[in-house]
Enzyme design. Sequence first.
Site, PDB file in Angstrom:
ATOM      1  N   HIS A 162      27.904 -14.184   9.668  1.00 51.12           N
ATOM      2  CA  HIS A 162      28.423 -12.923   9.725  1.00 51.12           C
ATOM      3  C   HIS A 162      28.927 -12.426  11.002  1.00 51.12           C
ATOM      4  O   HIS A 162      28.787 -13.053  12.233  1.00 51.12           O
ATOM      5  CB  HIS A 162      27.336 -11.832   9.038  1.00 51.12           C
ATOM      6  CG  HIS A 162      25.976 -11.849   9.804  1.00 51.12           C
ATOM      7  ND1 HIS A 162      24.941 -12.877   9.794  1.00 51.12           N
ATOM      8  CD2 HIS A 162      25.353 -11.299  10.966  1.00 51.12           C
ATOM      9  CE1 HIS A 162      24.038 -12.633  10.369  1.00 51.12           C
ATOM     10  NE2 HIS A 162      24.441 -11.557  11.297  1.00 51.12           N
TER      11      HIS A 162
ATOM     12  N   ASP B 221      28.633  -8.857  13.879  1.00 50.23           N
ATOM     13  CA  ASP B 221      27.992  -7.917  14.074  1.00 50.23           C
ATOM     14  C   ASP B 221      28.857  -6.789  14.948  1.00 50.23           C
ATOM     15  O   ASP B 221      29.637  -7.354  15.740  1.00 50.23           O
ATOM     16  CB  ASP B 221      26.782  -8.412  15.220  1.00 50.23           C
ATOM     17  CG  ASP B 221      25.691  -9.068  14.547  1.00 50.23           C
ATOM     18  OD1 ASP B 221      25.692  -9.000  13.420  1.00 50.23           O
ATOM     19  OD2 ASP B 221      25.083  -9.526  15.450  1.00 50.23           O
TER      20      ASP B 221
ATOM     21  N   ASN C  82      31.695 -12.112 -11.210  1.00 48.29           N
ATOM     22  CA  ASN C  82      30.340 -12.034 -10.756  1.00 48.29           C
ATOM     23  C   ASN C  82      30.339 -10.734  -9.783  1.00 48.29           C
ATOM     24  O   ASN C  82      31.215 -10.407  -9.223  1.00 48.29           O
ATOM     25  CB  ASN C  82      29.772 -13.108  -9.839  1.00 48.29           C
ATOM     26  CG  ASN C  82      29.776 -14.406 -10.615  1.00 48.29           C
ATOM     27  OD1 ASN C  82      29.095 -14.632 -11.719  1.00 48.29           O
ATOM     28  ND2 ASN C  82      30.499 -15.280 -10.016  1.00 48.29           N
TER      29      ASN C  82
ATOM     30  N   HIS D  43      25.853  -1.845  14.901  1.00 42.67           N
ATOM     31  CA  HIS D  43      24.727  -2.444  14.207  1.00 42.67           C
ATOM     32  C   HIS D  43      23.264  -2.228  15.089  1.00 42.67           C
ATOM     33  O   HIS D  43      22.223  -2.135  14.731  1.00 42.67           O
ATOM     34  CB  HIS D  43      24.746  -3.918  14.324  1.00 42.67           C
ATOM     35  CG  HIS D  43      23.709  -4.647  13.890  1.00 42.67           C
ATOM     36  ND1 HIS D  43      23.193  -4.422  12.796  1.00 42.67           N
ATOM     37  CD2 HIS D  43      23.190  -6.009  14.569  1.00 42.67           C
ATOM     38  CE1 HIS D  43      21.966  -5.383  12.757  1.00 42.67           C
ATOM     39  NE2 HIS D  43      22.203  -6.317  13.703  1.00 42.67           N
TER      40      HIS D  43
END
Length: 257
Positions: A73, A75, A62, A79
């Site tokens: 997630h 950071d 995919n 960021h």
Amino acid sequence: MSVLSSLVESIRSGAIEVVDLTAPLSSSTPVLKLPEPFGNTVPFRLTEISRYDDRGPAWYWNDITTGEHTGTHFDAPVHWVTGRDGEDVAAVPPARLIAPAVVLDFAAHAAGDPDFLLRIEHVKEWEAANGPLPEGGWLLYRTGWDVRANDQEGFLNADETGSHTPGVSAECARWLAEETPIAGIGVETVGTDAGAAHSFDPAFPCHSFLLGAGKYGLTQLRNLDRLPVTGAVVVAPPLPIVGGSGSPVRVLALVER
């Protein structure tokens, strides 16, 4: 037996349990929603390339579409504007991605008040009972919010006044960034800041102070209730996206049993 051989044997025997702190990543994973005129990330999406068919008879694969800050997630300092000259996610030293962790459990407080804020006195009381925060380690902040992780509306918990999710006070965020030896903070909510943090001074203080100090964030964690208060080791390697501000990450904890 070497140290590494001993580690592998301990994992195989169950003397060390590997606890997955990561929320599965799918199109239903909750994502942050910012008001206009701010830009928003896209939800996670799989687009099939082939699946044992005429597009590729022996293989399945995919394309993925996602934001850097989707699901569980990492950071990186870059960021946030306060860390704009700091590390991007590819520049984070690998040795910092394996670190000790402690769990500060305030799930009971957040259950009674979704706007609950961790304050300096809470952390100092925890240290008095459990010892100092770990040098170069993670402060994992348990609020019980992971039970909402399969429900976008419940996870963001927003009304006409904004989102209501637990977080950290501005004073505590500054103190954690400037006065403690931690490498970063990990939370169960959609971001490291409280839902109401847009109204704090400064706005979004965990992002502002911790990333500005070269520290890190982990978000949308789960299974923190399976970790000891102290003694776990967290392995949190993000994708090394050159120029990236963050990355989805598989967060694992090693726990002696």
